[in-house]
Design a protein around this motif. Structure first.
Motif, PDB file in Angstrom:
ATOM      1  N   ASN A 145       6.625   4.467  -8.099  1.00 46.27           N
ATOM      2  CA  ASN A 145       7.375   5.630  -8.588  1.00 46.27           C
ATOM      3  C   ASN A 145       7.597   5.472 -10.091  1.00 46.27           C
ATOM      4  OD1 ASN A 145       9.146   7.618  -9.302  1.00 46.27           O
ATOM      5  ND2 ASN A 145      10.604   7.236  -7.633  1.00 46.27           N
ATOM      6  N   ASN A 146       6.828   6.192 -10.876  1.00 45.20           N
ATOM      7  CA  ASN A 146       6.999   6.145 -12.341  1.00 45.20           C
ATOM      8  C   ASN A 146       7.546   7.466 -12.878  1.00 45.20           C
ATOM      9  OD1 ASN A 146       4.506   7.491 -11.861  1.00 45.20           O
ATOM     10  ND2 ASN A 146       3.869   7.100 -13.984  1.00 45.20           N
ATOM     11  N   GLY A 147       8.262   8.197 -12.015  1.00 43.96           N
ATOM     12  CA  GLY A 147       8.784   9.507 -12.410  1.00 43.96           C
ATOM     13  C   GLY A 147       9.867   9.429 -13.475  1.00 43.96           C
ATOM     14  N   ILE A 148      10.046  10.539 -14.157  1.00 47.93           N
ATOM     15  CA  ILE A 148      11.055  10.632 -15.218  1.00 47.93           C
ATOM     16  C   ILE A 148      12.457  10.550 -14.619  1.00 47.93           C
ATOM     17  CG2 ILE A 148      12.083  12.256 -16.875  1.00 47.93           C
ATOM     18  CD1 ILE A 148       9.197  13.200 -17.494  1.00 47.93           C
ATOM     19  N   GLN A 149      13.291   9.708 -15.173  1.00 50.65           N
ATOM     20  CA  GLN A 149      14.665   9.480 -14.708  1.00 50.65           C
ATOM     21  C   GLN A 149      15.627  10.392 -15.474  1.00 50.65           C
ATOM     22  OE1 GLN A 149      15.834   7.326 -12.240  1.00 50.65           O
ATOM     23  NE2 GLN A 149      17.760   8.396 -12.654  1.00 50.65           N
ATOM     24  N   THR A 150      16.605  10.935 -14.759  1.00 50.57           N
ATOM     25  CA  THR A 150      17.613  11.787 -15.410  1.00 50.57           C
ATOM     26  C   THR A 150      19.001  11.148 -15.292  1.00 50.57           C
ATOM     27  OG1 THR A 150      16.339  13.701 -14.669  1.00 50.57           O
ATOM     28  CG2 THR A 150      18.545  14.120 -15.571  1.00 50.57           C
ATOM     29  N   TRP A 151      19.700  11.058 -16.409  1.00 51.02           N
ATOM     30  CA  TRP A 151      21.105  10.628 -16.416  1.00 51.02           C
ATOM     31  C   TRP A 151      21.969  11.808 -16.844  1.00 51.02           C
ATOM     32  CZ3 TRP A 151      20.531   6.484 -13.867  1.00 51.02           C
ATOM     33  CH2 TRP A 151      19.747   5.395 -14.253  1.00 51.02           C
TER      34      TRP A 151
ATOM     35  N   THR B  72       0.885  -1.173   0.000  1.00 56.00           N
ATOM     36  CA  THR B  72       0.000   0.000   0.000  1.00 56.00           C
ATOM     37  C   THR B  72       0.915   1.213   0.000  1.00 56.00           C
ATOM     38  OG1 THR B  72      -0.106   0.002   2.418  1.00 56.00           O
ATOM     39  CG2 THR B  72      -1.872  -1.148   1.249  1.00 56.00           C
ATOM     40  N   ASP B  73       0.379   2.374  -0.373  1.00 53.56           N
ATOM     41  CA  ASP B  73       1.211   3.554  -0.587  1.00 53.56           C
ATOM     42  C   ASP B  73       0.950   4.569   0.519  1.00 53.56           C
ATOM     43  OD1 ASP B  73       1.643   2.143  -2.935  1.00 53.56           O
ATOM     44  OD2 ASP B  73       0.213   3.347  -4.080  1.00 53.56           O
ATOM     45  N   LEU B  74       1.921   4.713   1.414  1.00 54.51           N
ATOM     46  CA  LEU B  74       1.766   5.625   2.546  1.00 54.51           C
ATOM     47  C   LEU B  74       1.924   7.076   2.076  1.00 54.51           C
ATOM     48  CD1 LEU B  74       1.300   5.695   5.620  1.00 54.51           C
ATOM     49  CD2 LEU B  74       3.797   5.637   5.907  1.00 54.51           C
ATOM     50  N   MET B  75       0.870   7.853   2.271  1.00 55.02           N
ATOM     51  CA  MET B  75       0.874   9.250   1.823  1.00 55.02           C
ATOM     52  C   MET B  75       1.503  10.153   2.889  1.00 55.02           C
ATOM     53  SD  MET B  75      -0.595   9.224  -1.220  1.00 55.02           S
ATOM     54  CE  MET B  75       0.476   7.792  -1.390  1.00 55.02           C
ATOM     55  N   ALA B  76       1.672  11.430   2.548  1.00 51.96           N
ATOM     56  CA  ALA B  76       2.323  12.388   3.466  1.00 51.96           C
ATOM     57  C   ALA B  76       1.512  12.564   4.747  1.00 51.96           C
ATOM     58  CB  ALA B  76       2.496  13.732   2.766  1.00 51.96           C
ATOM     59  N   ASN B  77       0.188  12.426   4.657  1.00 50.06           N
ATOM     60  CA  ASN B  77      -0.664  12.645   5.833  1.00 50.06           C
ATOM     61  C   ASN B  77      -0.785  11.407   6.720  1.00 50.06           C
ATOM     62  OD1 ASN B  77      -2.285  10.944   4.387  1.00 50.06           O
ATOM     63  ND2 ASN B  77      -3.978  12.400   4.096  1.00 50.06           N
ATOM     64  N   GLY B  78      -0.031  10.340   6.393  1.00 53.93           N
ATOM     65  CA  GLY B  78      -0.051   9.150   7.231  1.00 53.93           C
ATOM     66  C   GLY B  78      -1.098   8.127   6.830  1.00 53.93           C
TER      67      GLY B  78
ATOM     68  N   ASP C 147       9.186  15.307  -9.296  1.00 58.05           N
ATOM     69  CA  ASP C 147       8.668  16.390  -8.452  1.00 58.05           C
ATOM     70  C   ASP C 147       7.135  16.444  -8.505  1.00 58.05           C
ATOM     71  OD1 ASP C 147      11.096  17.141  -7.505  1.00 58.05           O
ATOM     72  OD2 ASP C 147      11.382  18.806  -8.914  1.00 58.05           O
ATOM     73  N   ALA C 148       6.573  16.257  -9.667  1.00 59.74           N
ATOM     74  CA  ALA C 148       5.109  16.278  -9.788  1.00 59.74           C
ATOM     75  C   ALA C 148       4.495  15.145  -8.969  1.00 59.74           C
ATOM     76  CB  ALA C 148       4.703  16.162 -11.262  1.00 59.74           C
ATOM     77  N   LEU C 149       5.151  13.978  -8.985  1.00 63.69           N
ATOM     78  CA  LEU C 149       4.673  12.843  -8.185  1.00 63.69           C
ATOM     79  C   LEU C 149       4.734  13.160  -6.693  1.00 63.69           C
ATOM     80  CD1 LEU C 149       6.137   9.520  -9.625  1.00 63.69           C
ATOM     81  CD2 LEU C 149       3.729  10.145  -9.401  1.00 63.69           C
ATOM     82  N   ARG C 150       5.873  13.714  -6.273  1.00 62.15           N
ATOM     83  CA  ARG C 150       6.060  14.007  -4.846  1.00 62.15           C
ATOM     84  C   ARG C 150       5.057  15.034  -4.347  1.00 62.15           C
ATOM     85  NH1 ARG C 150      12.002  14.419  -6.458  1.00 62.15           N
ATOM     86  NH2 ARG C 150      12.773  12.300  -6.115  1.00 62.15           N
ATOM     87  N   ALA C 151       4.692  15.994  -5.217  1.00 62.45           N
ATOM     88  CA  ALA C 151       3.735  17.023  -4.825  1.00 62.45           C
ATOM     89  C   ALA C 151       2.395  16.395  -4.468  1.00 62.45           C
ATOM     90  CB  ALA C 151       3.560  18.035  -5.962  1.00 62.45           C
ATOM     91  N   VAL C 152       2.070  15.283  -5.104  1.00 61.87           N
ATOM     92  CA  VAL C 152       0.788  14.626  -4.846  1.00 61.87           C
ATOM     93  C   VAL C 152       0.912  13.552  -3.775  1.00 61.87           C
ATOM     94  CG1 VAL C 152      -1.047  13.235  -5.887  1.00 61.87           C
ATOM     95  CG2 VAL C 152       0.044  15.069  -7.201  1.00 61.87           C
ATOM     96  N   ARG C 153       1.990  12.796  -3.789  1.00 60.01           N
ATOM     97  CA  ARG C 153       2.074  11.595  -2.960  1.00 60.01           C
ATOM     98  C   ARG C 153       3.051  11.692  -1.790  1.00 60.01           C
ATOM     99  NH1 ARG C 153       2.591   7.037  -7.000  1.00 60.01           N
ATOM    100  NH2 ARG C 153       0.998   7.440  -8.562  1.00 60.01           N
ATOM    101  N   GLY C 154       3.819  12.764  -1.726  1.00 61.77           N
ATOM    102  CA  GLY C 154       4.815  12.843  -0.663  1.00 61.77           C
ATOM    103  C   GLY C 154       5.967  11.883  -0.916  1.00 61.77           C
TER     104      GLY C 154
END
Lengths: 427, 427
Positions: free
Chosen positions: A407-413, A284-290, A393-400
């Motif tokens: 985590n399907n965020g864009i990866q940077t090399w 399960t995905d623990l959000m910023a609010n617990g 960053d967009a993911l973190r803004a929503v999910r903490g």
């Protein structure tokens, strides 16, 4: 040829000249200069190793084949500090050393909760019980008497890229994105087995259970089972590997990996979810609010550049360079992948090549003329439902940042001027 | 879902009842009777082997995985009396133990003329010489800088089924039809390399050459090379296996296997064919009148039933039975496969399932209610150019029985009432 045929033709010799990219010059310069000299001056280069001076092994030497000794570093790797014990841990597919869309069976990442169960197929049984007209137990021979399907699907662990939620951690796509494999399965549609047992009218949920010591269980909605789940017994043509659930596993296309129960021995039919350990305290995905998101089964649209990457730096000087990677979505196929060389400021469409299947990995390429200066490489996939892969960053803004899953965020090399590559974050 | 979705749905429980085939009865009788008793009376059957009582190997145990010990009989097999020495011989893919369309790399049949060359990729070179503007030598790193394609192709030896020209000889589809494999290749289109070298206007033919002690060479028309040939470096995602030409081989889609030169080290460009050994004394088709057909490159439309077959008898009593097999054509895709249970008197369409690619194997199934009486099983493929697989007698009437190559005749398996299967011929 694929729909990308026109794109593909572009990089041909005439195509390069037309498009103004100096392929001729680029290839004639740099390391390729050596070859022309060698060819014109000294054909002895072909004799440097006398492969052709002796007879090799015959056709009786390798009843079951294995890779060349020169490929000894192409292996699954685990990270010792990640878990307390390797029997409940994970290793990673070497994505940076593969190409195409098929993961060879020997390199498919493993995730166990109690080690690899070694099951004798002659003794193994699959039971269906609970809210059915008649409870049934199938032998492997019984299962071979139901109609079969063949489908290519990715299997991704929900925790893939999980270490990256709080910033760039692991230096290599094998470790940041290697909890995925992509395989052609042969199996019996689960709906046939359920229909054989007969579903009670109040049947709504299934609980597949593994025969390993972990007794892995997950609640699966009946609708998904009737849609596209398979009881799979072959991968890439041959029997499932032991670490992938031999002799049978559940395939739950597009959904997180640990629902694909391995060493499948029982499917209980019920009217509500079970809320077992692996869907409450884990997965399960623990959000910023617990509070925790649950039932986040579907794997989101995602991509990663596999070359260049930290484990696969650019080995040549500036000039024509092939970038490649993988993209996938649990919702369907991939319709487009964009690539950025400058950390997301400018995007150009990549070339998707090879088969495009729903809920399967797609291979993309982007060929460019590298001027030797540093790069910030990113890829961004778009799926057949039009969903665009987000930034971290967009993911973190929503999910903490409490969760390790999804985590399907864009990866940077970061490619340095010398060709070395590092895992970085850009804002 | 594929175009065969409607066909696939038919055998579901309700489908069977509708179509009048007694699936319910068939499955409830025979060996499946045992399972119902076990399920209702004694769940201890699930505990018979205590897979769940101990921890298995962890994720650090198998950096490169291998099949279960229970699959130890799933291997390539050679036939000792077929050739004088195993270094110039063949072994056979165990088709009867596989499913889907992908052949796993460890089970792809091998044919060598001087054993397996063990080539160091760091030392290996590919030269292009002859009628080109500039002769070139490529390192492996150089080749990685050209655009790549991913395609699934079958590779069939021209001599596959060759022993069957004069009647039923070998008792098992592994031996009658196992000189074929079907793999996803990643490679550089040969046309890009030829364009890089620049073709002279009189260039018409190529002579690819292998780095093994046999120095295998075949004349390939330039038009084919520019159409779809690949310089392949990966198979099913990973590096080519040594026995398949590591580090590079030529892929000549749809054409006979020994043109797919392994350990590819040189491509000479010329204006006429070379008439080398492997295209004159071998790999030509000797007709009844003593003359030989030459340049018979394209592999004809063909199919074989892999289960049931002599090595894979029917193990259950009468009732619902799954028949499966493979079909392929060097001209394109397979549009239809028919199956006969009575030696070619009556034909019914099989269900083709899984991806359909040009010049790739197709998987077909035919599910039927076996009444326990003897059967004469046959399959007949039709390709995308409308060409129908012929009977062996029809082939012999045209080509005689002197040749060992290009036998694409319909195969017959005799299923006895006990379920055993034999290779037979019917007229």
């Amino acid at each position: 040829m694929t729909k990308n045929d026109e794109t593909l033709r572009a990089p041909s010799r005439r195509g390069f000249l037309k498009s103004g990219i100096a392929i001729g010059g680029a290839l004639a310069a740099a390391p390729l200069a050596a070859r022309a000299a060698a060819a014109e001056g000294d054909p002895a280069i072909l004799e440097k190793k006398d492969w052709n001076q002796y007879l090799g092994d015959g056709v009786d030497a390798r009843p079951y084949g294995h890779p060349s000794e020169f490929e000894a570093d192409v292996v699954r790797r685990n990270v010792a500090w990640l878990t307390a014990d390797p029997v409940s841990s994970v290793n990673f597919t070497p994505l940076h050393q593969l190409d195409g869309i098929i993961t060879p069976n020997g390199l498919c990442f493993e995730r166990h909760h109690a080690g690899i169960a070694e099951v004798d197929p002659a003794e193994h049984r699959l039971m269906i019980n609970g809210l059915v007209d008649r409870e049934l137990v199938f032998t492997m021979q019984d299962l071979m008497r139901f109609p079969r399907e063949n489908r290519v699907y990715f299997l991704e662990c929900a925790a893939n890229s999980g270490m990256e939620w709080r910033g760039a951690q692991l230096n290599g796509c094998q470790f940041t994105h290697g909890m995925i494999h992509n395989v052609m399965y042969t199996g019996v549609p689960l709906k046939y087995l359920l229909e054989e047992a007969g579903l009670k009218t109040n049947a709504k949920w299934l609980l597949p259970e593994g025969a390993d010591a972990a007794g892995m269980t997950r609640s699966v909605p009946l609708q998904k089972a009737l849609d596209d789940c398979l009881v799979a017994f072959k991968m890439n043509g041959e029997a499932l590997r032991p670490e992938q659930g031999y002799p049978i596993r559940l395939a739950v296309p597009g959904w997180e990996g640990n629902m694909w129960v391995k060493w499948l021995r029982r499917i209980e039919v019920g009217d509500e979810p079970w809320h077992h350990r692996e869907e409450t305290s884990k997965y399960t995905d623990l959000m910023a609010n617990g509070k925790a998101r649950r039932f986040t089964w579907e794997m989101d649209v995602k991509s990663v550049i596999t070359n260049p990457s930290p484990q696969a730096p650019i080995l040549h000087d500036k000039g024509f360079t092939v970038l490649t990677g993988l993209a996938w979505s649990g919702r369907g196929s991939i319709t487009r992948v964009d690539v950025s060389l400058d950390g997301g400021r400018n995007w150009r469409p990549a070339r998707i090549d090879g088969p495009s299947f729903d809920k399967s990995a797609h291979r993309f390429y982007y060929e460019f003329d590298w001027d030797g200066s540093p790069l910030l490489l990113q890829s961004r996939a778009i799926d057949s439902e039009g969903i665009v892969q987000p930034t971290k960053d967009a993911l973190r803004a929503v999910r903490g940042t409490n969760s390790i899953y999804h985590n399907n965020g864009i990866q940077t090399w970061h490619v340095k001027s010398g060709g070395e590559v590092e895992n970085v974050e850009v804002s």
